[in-house]
Design a protein around this motif. Structure first.
Motif, PDB file in Angstrom:
ATOM      1  N   GLY A 192      22.052  44.830 -66.764  1.00 18.12           N
ATOM      2  CA  GLY A 192      21.067  45.918 -66.695  1.00 18.12           C
ATOM      3  C   GLY A 192      20.121  45.794 -65.513  1.00 18.12           C
ATOM      4  N   ILE A 193      20.561  45.069 -64.484  1.00 19.86           N
ATOM      5  CA  ILE A 193      19.777  44.939 -63.240  1.00 19.86           C
ATOM      6  C   ILE A 193      20.546  45.685 -62.154  1.00 19.86           C
ATOM      7  CG2 ILE A 193      18.782  43.329 -61.557  1.00 19.86           C
ATOM      8  CD1 ILE A 193      18.931  41.172 -63.796  1.00 19.86           C
ATOM      9  N   PHE A 194      19.866  46.656 -61.539  1.00 15.02           N
ATOM     10  CA  PHE A 194      20.565  47.553 -60.613  1.00 15.02           C
ATOM     11  C   PHE A 194      19.928  47.537 -59.235  1.00 15.02           C
ATOM     12  CE2 PHE A 194      20.598  49.458 -64.916  1.00 15.02           C
ATOM     13  CZ  PHE A 194      21.956  49.342 -65.193  1.00 15.02           C
ATOM     14  N   VAL A 195      20.748  47.760 -58.231  1.00 17.32           N
ATOM     15  CA  VAL A 195      20.255  47.915 -56.860  1.00 17.32           C
ATOM     16  C   VAL A 195      20.932  49.143 -56.259  1.00 17.32           C
ATOM     17  CG1 VAL A 195      20.051  46.841 -54.582  1.00 17.32           C
ATOM     18  CG2 VAL A 195      19.957  45.415 -56.642  1.00 17.32           C
ATOM     19  N   TRP A 196      20.122  49.965 -55.589  1.00 21.76           N
ATOM     20  CA  TRP A 196      20.663  51.159 -54.925  1.00 21.76           C
ATOM     21  C   TRP A 196      19.622  51.716 -53.971  1.00 21.76           C
ATOM     22  CZ3 TRP A 196      21.457  52.197 -60.599  1.00 21.76           C
ATOM     23  CH2 TRP A 196      20.233  52.421 -61.273  1.00 21.76           C
ATOM     24  N   SER A 197      20.064  52.534 -53.073  1.00 22.87           N
ATOM     25  CA  SER A 197      19.080  53.243 -52.245  1.00 22.87           C
ATOM     26  C   SER A 197      18.588  54.443 -53.039  1.00 22.87           C
ATOM     27  CB  SER A 197      19.716  53.714 -50.936  1.00 22.87           C
ATOM     28  OG  SER A 197      20.674  54.721 -51.220  1.00 22.87           O
ATOM     29  N   LEU A 198      17.402  54.884 -52.691  1.00 24.64           N
ATOM     30  CA  LEU A 198      16.850  56.045 -53.380  1.00 24.64           C
ATOM     31  C   LEU A 198      17.774  57.246 -53.195  1.00 24.64           C
ATOM     32  CD1 LEU A 198      13.183  56.868 -53.754  1.00 24.64           C
ATOM     33  CD2 LEU A 198      14.734  58.732 -53.157  1.00 24.64           C
ATOM     34  N   LYS A 199      18.306  57.379 -51.983  1.00 24.61           N
ATOM     35  CA  LYS A 199      19.205  58.520 -51.717  1.00 24.61           C
ATOM     36  C   LYS A 199      20.432  58.498 -52.636  1.00 24.61           C
ATOM     37  CE  LYS A 199      18.167  59.818 -46.957  1.00 24.61           C
ATOM     38  NZ  LYS A 199      17.319  58.741 -46.339  1.00 24.61           N
ATOM     39  N   SER A 200      21.012  57.295 -52.828  1.00 24.37           N
ATOM     40  CA  SER A 200      22.236  57.201 -53.636  1.00 24.37           C
ATOM     41  C   SER A 200      21.961  57.510 -55.106  1.00 24.37           C
ATOM     42  CB  SER A 200      22.848  55.799 -53.519  1.00 24.37           C
ATOM     43  OG  SER A 200      23.306  55.575 -52.208  1.00 24.37           O
ATOM     44  N   ILE A 201      20.890  56.949 -55.650  1.00 25.44           N
ATOM     45  CA  ILE A 201      20.652  57.171 -57.081  1.00 25.44           C
ATOM     46  C   ILE A 201      20.223  58.617 -57.327  1.00 25.44           C
ATOM     47  CG2 ILE A 201      18.234  56.321 -57.083  1.00 25.44           C
ATOM     48  CD1 ILE A 201      20.851  55.867 -59.913  1.00 25.44           C
ATOM     49  N   ARG A 202      19.505  59.173 -56.344  1.00 22.00           N
ATOM     50  CA  ARG A 202      19.086  60.572 -56.464  1.00 22.00           C
ATOM     51  C   ARG A 202      20.314  61.496 -56.445  1.00 22.00           C
ATOM     52  NH1 ARG A 202      15.281  63.981 -52.949  1.00 22.00           N
ATOM     53  NH2 ARG A 202      14.029  64.995 -54.575  1.00 22.00           N
ATOM     54  N   ALA A 203      21.225  61.192 -55.567  1.00 17.86           N
ATOM     55  CA  ALA A 203      22.461  61.986 -55.497  1.00 17.86           C
ATOM     56  C   ALA A 203      23.242  61.860 -56.805  1.00 17.86           C
ATOM     57  CB  ALA A 203      23.316  61.519 -54.319  1.00 17.86           C
ATOM     58  N   ALA A 204      23.210  60.666 -57.370  1.00 16.82           N
ATOM     59  CA  ALA A 204      23.925  60.451 -58.633  1.00 16.82           C
ATOM     60  C   ALA A 204      23.272  61.236 -59.768  1.00 16.82           C
ATOM     61  CB  ALA A 204      23.958  58.958 -58.963  1.00 16.82           C
ATOM     62  N   PHE A 205      21.930  61.239 -59.814  1.00 19.55           N
ATOM     63  CA  PHE A 205      21.251  62.065 -60.827  1.00 19.55           C
ATOM     64  C   PHE A 205      21.646  63.531 -60.655  1.00 19.55           C
ATOM     65  CE2 PHE A 205      18.140  58.599 -61.742  1.00 19.55           C
ATOM     66  CZ  PHE A 205      18.071  58.723 -63.120  1.00 19.55           C
ATOM     67  N   GLU A 206      21.635  63.968 -59.413  1.00 19.03           N
ATOM     68  CA  GLU A 206      21.941  65.376 -59.146  1.00 19.03           C
ATOM     69  C   GLU A 206      23.344  65.723 -59.640  1.00 19.03           C
ATOM     70  OE1 GLU A 206      21.201  66.422 -55.091  1.00 19.03           O
ATOM     71  OE2 GLU A 206      21.433  68.576 -55.483  1.00 19.03           O
ATOM     72  N   LYS A 207      24.261  64.768 -59.467  1.00 20.72           N
ATOM     73  CA  LYS A 207      25.656  65.039 -59.818  1.00 20.72           C
ATOM     74  C   LYS A 207      25.926  64.870 -61.317  1.00 20.72           C
ATOM     75  CE  LYS A 207      30.317  63.855 -58.193  1.00 20.72           C
ATOM     76  NZ  LYS A 207      31.068  63.043 -57.206  1.00 20.72           N
ATOM     77  N   TYR A 208      25.396  63.781 -61.908  1.00 27.65           N
ATOM     78  CA  TYR A 208      25.811  63.433 -63.281  1.00 27.65           C
ATOM     79  C   TYR A 208      24.777  63.800 -64.344  1.00 27.65           C
ATOM     80  CZ  TYR A 208      29.263  60.881 -60.619  1.00 27.65           C
ATOM     81  OH  TYR A 208      30.248  60.576 -59.734  1.00 27.65           O
ATOM     82  N   LEU A 209      23.502  63.914 -63.928  1.00 29.44           N
ATOM     83  CA  LEU A 209      22.474  64.335 -64.882  1.00 29.44           C
ATOM     84  C   LEU A 209      21.657  65.444 -64.216  1.00 29.44           C
ATOM     85  CD1 LEU A 209      21.289  60.795 -66.119  1.00 29.44           C
ATOM     86  CD2 LEU A 209      22.617  62.455 -67.452  1.00 29.44           C
ATOM     87  N   PRO A 210      22.328  66.571 -63.930  1.00 27.39           N
ATOM     88  CA  PRO A 210      21.680  67.608 -63.108  1.00 27.39           C
ATOM     89  C   PRO A 210      20.421  68.197 -63.743  1.00 27.39           C
ATOM     90  CG  PRO A 210      23.798  68.381 -64.008  1.00 27.39           C
ATOM     91  CD  PRO A 210      23.721  66.910 -64.274  1.00 27.39           C
ATOM     92  N   GLU A 211      20.398  68.339 -65.095  1.00 30.38           N
ATOM     93  CA  GLU A 211      19.182  68.889 -65.707  1.00 30.38           C
ATOM     94  C   GLU A 211      18.002  67.959 -65.457  1.00 30.38           C
ATOM     95  OE1 GLU A 211      21.900  68.200 -67.348  1.00 30.38           O
ATOM     96  OE2 GLU A 211      22.720  70.046 -68.237  1.00 30.38           O
ATOM     97  N   MET A 212      18.246  66.668 -65.580  1.00 32.39           N
ATOM     98  CA  MET A 212      17.171  65.702 -65.370  1.00 32.39           C
ATOM     99  C   MET A 212      16.706  65.749 -63.914  1.00 32.39           C
ATOM    100  SD  MET A 212      17.174  61.807 -66.859  1.00 32.39           S
ATOM    101  CE  MET A 212      17.964  62.196 -68.400  1.00 32.39           C
ATOM    102  N   HIS A 213      17.667  65.842 -63.021  1.00 32.77           N
ATOM    103  CA  HIS A 213      17.341  65.966 -61.596  1.00 32.77           C
ATOM    104  C   HIS A 213      16.451  67.179 -61.351  1.00 32.77           C
ATOM    105  CE1 HIS A 213      17.892  66.133 -57.236  1.00 32.77           C
ATOM    106  NE2 HIS A 213      18.248  67.417 -57.375  1.00 32.77           N
ATOM    107  N   THR A 214      16.830  68.293 -61.941  1.00 34.53           N
ATOM    108  CA  THR A 214      16.056  69.525 -61.758  1.00 34.53           C
ATOM    109  C   THR A 214      14.643  69.378 -62.311  1.00 34.53           C
ATOM    110  OG1 THR A 214      18.106  70.773 -61.970  1.00 34.53           O
ATOM    111  CG2 THR A 214      16.054  72.011 -62.220  1.00 34.53           C
ATOM    112  N   LEU A 215      14.527  68.818 -63.528  1.00 34.23           N
ATOM    113  CA  LEU A 215      13.218  68.654 -64.158  1.00 34.23           C
ATOM    114  C   LEU A 215      12.261  67.852 -63.276  1.00 34.23           C
ATOM    115  CD1 LEU A 215      14.270  67.824 -67.854  1.00 34.23           C
ATOM    116  CD2 LEU A 215      12.852  69.776 -67.124  1.00 34.23           C
TER     117      LEU A 215
END
Lengths: 353, 353
Positions: A192-215
């Motif tokens: 449960g320890i993660f590393v990513w760039s902000l751009k990558s995780i943001r893109a992932a939210f947009e793709k896989y949890l789009p409602e959350m991204h929008t909110l």
């Protein structure tokens, strides 16, 4: 992440003062403070954010005077890790859209801070250069059924000799499955320890949890203003209750794992605490200044220094006293503690949990 | 007699607040108060004397506001029952040389007060008319090795159909012996409850414990004066430490027993308390308002009302919490509790015992 209520550690961990705020190993620093100390070697204090339940904000302030109130993110509801990570991500995006981020629970124990630091630096170097989501995997030492497992491709990725493509994430397995995972050698515990760039995780939210991204995107002008708490309250009410593993990691195709060894434990259970405590000659792990044992072995005893405790004829029990609470329970049945806490809540009310 | 320290009931019973002062059965009255209530049906309050350690005088005063301070006899030292009984005897002799006396421990439980009253009245009637020392014997219900036994002649004495000549007193037997006593039918438990006239017991002291008789007689002008405490202090320092059973009852030839049935227990052990408490469906005897049991049976649990206790996987244990103390111990090993209390005293100091 410091929002858990640690019910498996009841009665030492209480809803009003959960595990991450306790000096559970008797080191003088709480697990949250130990996590902070560890992260401080990688990242300056003003870039460390703590996401916690809003009721714990004062606890965090008291335990971490090094960070400002703006770095303590209060959650109005418990909504699992995806909203928690989204909140921090979209808030950091305002001030630092090119951030490279490490996300970690605050209630784990890590014995080897140097190995941890090396692993994180290595992972951050990778995520800085590659659009990727990296998770840290722990070589399993036993067929634990309390963890999720990560299966990985056994050849490292081209531009790194430490990172491996993830094949599958597996939910907590049954014992046979866990034994198979352990013996096969290509499964790791999901720490449960993660590393990513902000751009990558943001893109992932947009793709896989789009409602959350929008909110979180639509109200992003509220971050850092007096309206932030109100905005977050409304947003959380609309967020799905979902983990980052289930919501993103299991679905994304740019997920990599860094197999790691740094004396990790999630201290999720009394049993894992037992493994991290020195034992007396009868294999009793005792925290407490006035504990007298007779004909007793393989027990976990955790009592306040000012209590006198005499135990006789106990083999393989957990004995925990905390304020006005006492738990005596077989170690092998400790998975039931969550049930007991629920029963206590139902029958005796919130004051005891 | 209210001078014991009740160490077998530790940690509920503490040196500073022993068993007789506790509401050990949860009735709302301490054992001392229950004893007082029982005796009050036989004897007016101003003729009831309490002999206790001088450190407990305030406890007695608080628990028995019905009696005057002159009726509370403070012992400067623990010297077993013979000096305790001598003190009361020689003091009563000043004001009431023709007294007929009942002597009883204050920390026993008696379920049937009416049967008790009948037995005492019957015994007192006998001792008023006969120069005799009467002891109450309890029909044994199990081969208990914690009691002394009384063997008696199975034909009642001529002028009573309830009293029997005592053949022998037997110290606490081993288990085989106790089983034999139980099966033979002519042995009774020695309850330590005595009836005699002042003249008879005084004569017995003179004959069998002559030094003690002399000590209390020679200073008898001090009783009821401001010098009483000083006189008793000096006297006790010179008294032999000896029980009334060993010093007089086993030697005298005018000893009679009244076989009795009034639901007696000396509550000498947690096991005997277990016998006197209602049990839940899993045979757990629970005192405490917030006790939750899982997979647990045959336990004795005694915890304060304001503590929440969750117990799992215990069979046949004693679990007692009292203030800052916790004891968990197998019922079958409860005879060891005295040893633990000694260890606690040696290793942790007097404050815990």
């Amino acid at each position: 992440m410091a929002g858990g209520i640690g019910s498996r550690f009841w009665p030492m961990s209480r809803t009003a003062h959960p595990k991450q705020f306790l000096d559970i190993l008797g080191t003088g620093r709480s697990l949250l403070q130990q996590t902070f100390d560890r992260v401080l070697k990688i990242c300056p204090a003003d870039q460390i954010y703590v996401v916690t339940n809003e009721s714990y904000i004062d606890l965090v302030k008291n335990q971490l005077p090094e960070i400002s109130i703006d770095q303590i993110l209060g959650e109005p509801l418990r909504r699992n890790t995806a909203p928690c990570i989204a909140y921090a991500t979209y808030k950091i995006a305002i001030s630092n859209p090119n951030a490279n981020i490490m996300v970690a629970p605050s209630d784990h124990v890590i014995a080897d801070d140097i190995a941890f630091e090396k692993a994180i630096v290595l992972a951050m170097d990778f995520t800085e250069k590659n659009d990727s989501l990296v998770t840290l995997g722990i070589h399993p030492s036993r067929p634990d059924t309390g963890y999720g497992y990560i299966q990985y491709v056994d050849k490292p990725v081209d531009n790194s000799d430490s990172l491996f493509k993830v094949k599958t994430f597996t939910e907590k397995p049954n014992l046979d499955m866990a034994k198979f995972f352990l013996s096969s050698g290509d499964f790791l515990w999901n720490a449960g320890i993660f590393v990513w760039s902000l751009k990558s995780i943001r893109a992932a939210f947009e793709k896989y949890l789009p409602e959350m991204h929008t909110l979180f995107t639509e109200g992003s002008e509220n971050f850092g203003t007096k309206n932030e708490a109100k905005f977050i309250k409304n947003t959380y009410a609309l967020c799905t209750n979902i983990s980052i593993d289930y919501g993103i990691m299991e679905k994304a195709d740019n997920v990599f794992v860094l197999p790691s060894e740094f004396g990790w434990s999630d201290l999720g259970t009394w049993g894992s605490l037992y493994d991290h405590t020195t034992k007396d000659k009868n294999d009793n792990a005792i925290v407490g200044k006035n504990v007298m044992m007779y004909d007793s072995m393989n027990n976990i005893v955790n009592v306040p220094a000012n209590k006198l405790v005499v135990l006789q004829g106990l083999d393989g029990y957990i004995v925990v006293q905390s304020d006005d609470l006492l738990l005596v329970c077989k170690k092998e049945d400790e998975q039931q503690i969550k049930t007991y806490v629920n029963d206590v809540k139902l029958n005796k009310g919130d004051k005891w949990v």
